[in-house]
Motif scaffolding. Structure first.
Motif, PDB file in Angstrom:
ATOM      1  N   LEU A 110     -11.249 -10.012  -9.743  1.00  0.00           N
ATOM      2  CA  LEU A 110     -11.569  -8.802 -10.418  1.00  0.00           C
ATOM      3  C   LEU A 110     -10.248  -8.696 -11.123  1.00  0.00           C
ATOM      4  O   LEU A 110      -9.069  -8.384 -10.698  1.00  0.00           O
ATOM      5  N   CYS A 154     -11.649   1.304 -10.422  1.00  0.00           N
ATOM      6  CA  CYS A 154     -11.457   0.237 -10.233  1.00  0.00           C
ATOM      7  C   CYS A 154     -11.604  -0.379  -8.644  1.00  0.00           C
ATOM      8  O   CYS A 154     -12.084  -1.393  -8.501  1.00  0.00           O
ATOM      9  N   ALA A 172     -14.297  -2.819  -7.137  1.00  0.00           N
ATOM     10  CA  ALA A 172     -14.135  -3.945  -6.222  1.00  0.00           C
ATOM     11  C   ALA A 172     -15.244  -3.834  -5.227  1.00  0.00           C
ATOM     12  O   ALA A 172     -15.531  -4.947  -4.445  1.00  0.00           O
ATOM     13  N   ILE A 179      -7.813 -10.225  -6.591  1.00  0.00           N
ATOM     14  CA  ILE A 179      -7.695  -8.969  -7.336  1.00  0.00           C
ATOM     15  C   ILE A 179      -6.445  -9.027  -8.344  1.00  0.00           C
ATOM     16  O   ILE A 179      -5.506  -9.624  -7.861  1.00  0.00           O
ATOM     17  N   ALA A 190      -4.159  -2.798  -9.763  1.00  0.00           N
ATOM     18  CA  ALA A 190      -4.651  -3.763  -8.568  1.00  0.00           C
ATOM     19  C   ALA A 190      -3.937  -3.494  -7.322  1.00  0.00           C
ATOM     20  O   ALA A 190      -4.482  -3.645  -6.264  1.00  0.00           O
ATOM     21  N   THR A 198      -5.536  -2.673  -3.562  1.00  0.00           N
ATOM     22  CA  THR A 198      -5.442  -3.467  -2.372  1.00  0.00           C
ATOM     23  C   THR A 198      -4.743  -2.316  -1.190  1.00  0.00           C
ATOM     24  O   THR A 198      -5.261  -2.561   0.144  1.00  0.00           O
ATOM     25  N   PHE A 238      -9.516  -8.551   0.067  1.00  0.00           N
ATOM     26  CA  PHE A 238      -9.010  -9.595  -0.974  1.00  0.00           C
ATOM     27  C   PHE A 238      -8.487 -10.628  -0.392  1.00  0.00           C
ATOM     28  O   PHE A 238      -7.492 -10.525   0.385  1.00  0.00           O
ATOM     29  N   GLN A 240      -3.665 -11.140  -4.463  1.00  0.00           N
ATOM     30  CA  GLN A 240      -3.497 -10.401  -5.614  1.00  0.00           C
ATOM     31  C   GLN A 240      -2.394 -10.732  -6.451  1.00  0.00           C
ATOM     32  O   GLN A 240      -1.475 -11.436  -6.229  1.00  0.00           O
TER      33      GLN A 240
END
Length: 322
Positions: free
Chosen positions: A89, A139, A143, A162, A172, A176, A187, A190
């Protein structure tokens, strides 16, 4: 790779020769500064700086979709080969005010091919029309969509990362944190490319790189002013991830910093804090590069350092996915 503290991420004596030439060209034909423009004027400027190429780098396929109740635009880049695909992403930069799917098309195509993964690029709503936390929530919606539609979209749910650059790196990191808080999407990695991590302008890199290297301190102050509703927002870890009480339990990270970038020190500080929280960190520091090189992949700004950055993050993603 061990992360580096801000005192260890020095700049080279001078920028890479290609970057120095680019800065010289820009100086010979100076453009208006972001802070001298309206948000819409700044958006027009950035589109002029990064025009869409007539013949973009080919990938397996692309799809333009809209998701969520707000119809958030996304662009899906599908690699060659059969799914299910490891997926990134990607959240674009632009100070939360400028940037769109088209301007970051070359970056996403390059990552798709280098990392051999699907890339989902999200066109979140921009400030100041949509201030914090709206871009973050857009965002987060993207996700959730990735995990909810994994089967029909041929997404490998065991290999989802991500990432983003600059303000996209900020978003991003914040996604998270928010996902960890909400017990939401999980995820595997990152990717934070010269991320904004703190609503503060008192670092050494802000002092040394305040002017002259594309992104300036006045521009960042302008971006923050448009993004936040008030100064209190700037203390939220979802706007300033570096101010989070703990970073424990977050996914492994790739962090990129550049020597001639006002954001260099806060990126390094975030990498160091992740490592202190027992998060596996790979920190790539380009001491002779400037902010924005992940976008500079198309003539006349097809930079060696930009290609190296894409290659480095692709290697990290492949190691994560494998």
């Amino acid at each position: 790779m061990s992360s580096k503290t801000p005192s260890e991420v020095k700049a080279a004596e001078e920028p890479h020769s290609e970057i120095a030439g680019l800065l010289q060209q820009m100086g010979a034909a100076p453009a208006p500064t972001f802070e001298s423009l309206s948000p819409e004027g700044a958006r027009k400027l950035i589109r002029q700086m990064f025009p869409v190429p007539e013949n973009p780098e080919p990938v397996g396929d692309t799809m333009d979709l809209s998701i969520g109740d707000e119809g958030i635009p996304i662009r899906v880049y599908i690699p060659e080969g059969e799914g299910p695909y490891p997926t990134l992403l990607y959240i674009h930069g632009g100070g939360w005010v400028v940037g769109d799917l088209d301007i970051y098309d070359a970056t996403c195509r390059a990552i798709t091919n280098e990392a051999d993964c699907m890339v989902v690029s999200v066109g979140y709503r921009l400030a100041p029309e949509h201030k914090f936390p709206t871009p973050l929530e857009d965002c987060y919606t993207a996700a959730e969509w990735i995990f909810e539609t994994a089967e029909p979209m041929q997404i490998d749910t065991e290999n989802i990362a991500i990432g983003g650059d600059s303000a996209g790196g900020n978003l991003a990191a914040a996604v998270t944190l928010l996902a960890h808080e909400r017990d939401g999407p999980s995820f595997d990695h990152q990717v934070l490319i010269y991320p904004v991590t703190d609503h503060s302008f008192d670092t050494t890199s802000y002092e040394e790189n305040a002017e002259g290297y594309l992104l300036t301190k006045p521009a960042m102050e302008w971006f923050w002013e448009h993004y936040l509703r008030d100064d209190l927002d700037g203390k939220s870890p979802y706007a300033s991830p570096l101010q989070a009480q703990t970073l424990q339990g977050l996914p492994s990270a790739t962090v990129v910093t550049c020597g001639f970038d006002p954001l260099c020190d806060e990126g390094a500080a975030y990498a160091a804090r992740l490592e202190e929280a027992d998060v596996d960190v790979s920190h790539h520091h380009y001491d002779d590069a400037i902010h924005g090189i992940a976008q500079m992949l198309v003539d006349p700004m097809d930079l060696t350092r930009g290609r190296e950055l894409i290659s480095d993050i692709a290697t990290d993603l492949q190691q994560t996915f494998n």
